[in-house]
Design a protein around this motif. Structure first.
Motif, short mmCIF file in Angstrom:
data_model
loop_
_atom_site.label_atom_id
_atom_site.label_comp_id
_atom_site.label_asym_id
_atom_site.label_seq_id
_atom_site.Cartn_x
_atom_site.Cartn_y
_atom_site.Cartn_z
N ARG A 70 37.32 35.78 38.49
CA ARG A 70 38.69 36.23 38.25
C ARG A 70 39.63 35.51 39.20
O ARG A 70 39.28 35.25 40.36
CB ARG A 70 38.82 37.75 38.42
CG ARG A 70 37.86 38.54 37.52
CD ARG A 70 37.95 40.02 37.81
NE ARG A 70 36.92 40.78 37.11
CZ ARG A 70 36.67 42.06 37.34
NH1 ARG A 70 37.37 42.73 38.25
NH2 ARG A 70 35.70 42.68 36.67
N GLU B 21 43.18 34.87 41.44
CA GLU B 21 44.16 35.59 42.25
C GLU B 21 45.11 34.56 42.87
O GLU B 21 44.68 33.48 43.27
CB GLU B 21 43.46 36.41 43.34
CG GLU B 21 42.40 37.35 42.80
CD GLU B 21 41.65 38.12 43.89
OE1 GLU B 21 42.07 38.04 45.06
OE2 GLU B 21 40.64 38.76 43.56
N ASP C 219 37.73 44.20 32.25
CA ASP C 219 37.89 45.13 31.13
C ASP C 219 36.64 45.97 30.91
O ASP C 219 36.37 46.43 29.80
CB ASP C 219 38.23 44.36 29.86
CG ASP C 219 37.18 43.30 29.51
OD1 ASP C 219 36.18 43.18 30.25
OD2 ASP C 219 37.35 42.61 28.49
N ASN D 214 35.60 47.38 39.14
CA ASN D 214 36.62 48.11 38.42
C ASN D 214 37.66 48.58 39.44
O ASN D 214 37.32 49.29 40.38
CB ASN D 214 36.03 49.33 37.70
CG ASN D 214 34.84 48.96 36.84
OD1 ASN D 214 34.85 47.95 36.15
ND2 ASN D 214 33.79 49.77 36.89
N GLU D 215 38.91 48.16 39.26
CA GLU D 215 39.98 48.51 40.20
C GLU D 215 39.57 48.18 41.63
O GLU D 215 39.62 49.02 42.52
CB GLU D 215 40.36 49.99 40.08
CG GLU D 215 40.79 50.42 38.70
CD GLU D 215 42.05 49.74 38.19
OE1 GLU D 215 42.69 49.02 38.97
OE2 GLU D 215 42.37 49.93 37.01
N ASP D 216 39.13 46.94 41.83
CA ASP D 216 38.74 46.43 43.15
C ASP D 216 37.54 47.19 43.73
O ASP D 216 37.30 47.16 44.93
CB ASP D 216 39.92 46.51 44.13
CG ASP D 216 39.80 45.53 45.26
OD1 ASP D 216 39.40 44.37 45.00
OD2 ASP D 216 40.09 45.90 46.42
N GLN E 46 46.65 39.58 40.91
CA GLN E 46 45.19 39.69 40.99
C GLN E 46 44.66 40.06 39.61
O GLN E 46 44.98 41.12 39.08
CB GLN E 46 44.79 40.74 42.02
CG GLN E 46 43.28 40.83 42.26
CD GLN E 46 42.94 41.90 43.29
OE1 GLN E 46 43.03 43.10 43.00
NE2 GLN E 46 42.54 41.48 44.49
N GLN E 47 43.86 39.19 39.04
CA GLN E 47 43.29 39.43 37.71
C GLN E 47 42.20 40.49 37.79
O GLN E 47 41.37 40.49 38.70
CB GLN E 47 42.72 38.13 37.15
CG GLN E 47 42.19 38.23 35.74
CD GLN E 47 41.62 36.92 35.24
OE1 GLN E 47 41.19 36.07 36.02
NE2 GLN E 47 41.60 36.74 33.93
N HIS E 48 42.21 41.40 36.80
CA HIS E 48 41.19 42.44 36.76
C HIS E 48 40.39 42.34 35.47
O HIS E 48 40.73 41.58 34.55
CB HIS E 48 41.84 43.82 36.89
CG HIS E 48 42.14 44.18 38.31
ND1 HIS E 48 41.82 45.38 38.87
CD2 HIS E 48 42.72 43.46 39.30
CE1 HIS E 48 42.20 45.40 40.14
NE2 HIS E 48 42.75 44.23 40.43
N GLU F 128 42.47 48.37 31.71
CA GLU F 128 42.69 48.13 33.14
C GLU F 128 43.71 47.01 33.33
O GLU F 128 43.55 45.91 32.81
CB GLU F 128 41.38 47.76 33.84
CG GLU F 128 41.54 47.55 35.33
CD GLU F 128 40.21 47.32 36.05
OE1 GLU F 128 40.24 46.76 37.16
OE2 GLU F 128 39.16 47.69 35.50
N ASP G 289 46.06 44.18 35.37
CA ASP G 289 46.05 43.30 36.54
C ASP G 289 46.98 43.89 37.60
O ASP G 289 47.89 44.66 37.30
CB ASP G 289 46.53 41.90 36.15
CG ASP G 289 45.57 41.19 35.22
OD1 ASP G 289 44.43 41.67 35.05
OD2 ASP G 289 45.96 40.15 34.65
N TRP G 290 46.74 43.50 38.85
CA TRP G 290 47.59 43.98 39.95
C TRP G 290 48.66 42.94 40.28
O TRP G 290 48.36 41.75 40.43
CB TRP G 290 46.75 44.25 41.19
CG TRP G 290 45.92 45.50 41.11
CD1 TRP G 290 45.77 46.32 40.04
CD2 TRP G 290 45.13 46.07 42.17
NE1 TRP G 290 44.92 47.37 40.34
CE2 TRP G 290 44.52 47.25 41.64
CE3 TRP G 290 44.88 45.72 43.48
CZ2 TRP G 290 43.67 48.06 42.40
CZ3 TRP G 290 44.04 46.51 44.25
CH2 TRP G 290 43.45 47.67 43.72
#
Length: 348
Positions: free
Chosen positions: A241, A243, A265, A218-220, A261-263, A303, A305-306
């Motif tokens: 995921r 990136e 859920d 979660n959040e890297d 960067q895919q995150h 959440e 993605d970055w």
């Protein structure tokens, strides 16, 4: 917690001294080497691996060729509306084949709704078990990494479309176990595996990278791994995921680019876990008391993605600087976390 943090700092200091010692000794033994092209080793990611700001590349960090060793140390600062993060790390590249890394992250949360919960839970003598303070909530995470180049060369085989491919692993240990669980995560420490493919397209002076990461973060990992529902049902399902990084060389020492960067859920729509207490009900109670509608503000947002847009500048092979604009979306109960990133990377 203080002992853990002091231990982490001592480990970082020892690692930095080891990098310096190895590289200094190696120079005398003709092991030290910095023959690679400027900026082709990447910069220091938030996970400690060589790559972009957030995405690890297949390249091995540093400027060593297959005949030598190169070491690096870095500092990164991320400033977002609801949180600020400082990253300190070191890594070493061996013969352009193997990379070892360590980084510690210290995150400060500025969430007024969580601070209010901390004030209330401390008043009820629940604060210690939840890891929430009335103010100045902090998280600390240590990341240990290794990366092995499997085949290919990102730079020197321009006549071939075969990219450089590397396999990497990360072990992340979030020291703030109670707070991570309060935020809804299942685990405070876990491993990640990634496969990265990188190619430099010399005719257009552009680097492209794709990374597939197998993770439950979660959040890297900054807010833990997996999820736990209010009824105690916990899962830690890892998924692959994607990136992506693209960097264009506008001058021999300057690059601009972007990353995605895919995150996951895992925590989407989850309320804070206050030892089984229904925060939706707590929020309604507070609203009836005239303290505002906290029901929505105590629920995890989707959440995001970055994304980032960056510029990297390296006046020489011993130092580089990166500035970036970050678009991180929702983080925990905080929406629209966009801000800035600064990193300096020293190479020995």
């Amino acid at each position: 917690m203080k002992r853990v943090r002091l231990g982490g700092l001592r480990l970082l200091q020892s690692a930095a001294l080891l990098v310096t010692a190895v590289c200094s000794s190696a120079a005398h033994a003709d092991w030290y080497n910095d023959g690679k092209v400027l900026l082709t080793g990447g910069v220091f990611t938030v996970d400690g691996a060589g790559g972009g700001g957030a995405v690890p590349w297949a390249t091995i960090s540093g400027y060593e060729t297959r005949d030598g060793i190169n070491g690096s140390a870095a500092f990164t600062y991320v400033n977002l509306p609801a949180l600020q993060v400082s990253f300190y790390g070191v890594n070493v590249g061996f013969y352009d084949r193997l990379e070892l890394s360590y980084v510690t992250a210290r995150l400060s949360l500025n969430l007024s709704n969580v601070d209010l919960v901390g004030l209330l839970t401390q008043s009820l003598n629940l604060g210690d078990s939840l890891g929430i303070n009335a103010w100045n909530n902090t998280l600390q995470m240590d990341t240990y990494g290794a990366k092995l180049r499997l085949f290919g060369d990102a730079v020197y085989t321009s006549d071939s479309w075969i990219p450089q491919v590397s396999l990497g692993g990360l072990y992340k240990n979030n020291m703030s176990k109670d707070l991570v669980h309060t935020l809804g995560a299942n685990k405070n420490k876990d491993y990640e595996v990634y496969l990265a493919a990188t190619k430099v397209l010399f005719p257009i002076s552009t680097l492209v990278n794709y990374t597939a990461r197998y993770t439950s973060a979660n959040e890297d990992g900054l807010v833990g791994f997996g999820e736990c529902s209010g009824n105690g049902n916990c899962t830690n399902k890892r998924k692959i995921r994607s990136e992506v990084s693209i960097a264009h060389l506008v001058a021999k020492n300057t690059a601009i680019g972007g990353e995605w960067q895919q995150h996951g859920d895992n925590l989407d729509g989850k309320s804070l876990n206050l030892n089984g207490l229904d925060t939706q009900g707590l929020a309604s109670l507070l609203q009836n008391l005239g303290l505002g509608g906290l029901s929505n503000s105590l629920t995890q947002k989707k959440e995001g993605d970055w994304f980032d847009l960056f510029m990297a500048y390296a006046p020489n092979k011993h130092i580089s600087f990166v500035v970036a604009y970050l678009m991180f979306g929702n983080i925990s109960v905080a929406p629209d976390q966009n801000g800035f990133y600064f990193s300096t990377h020293l190479t020995f």
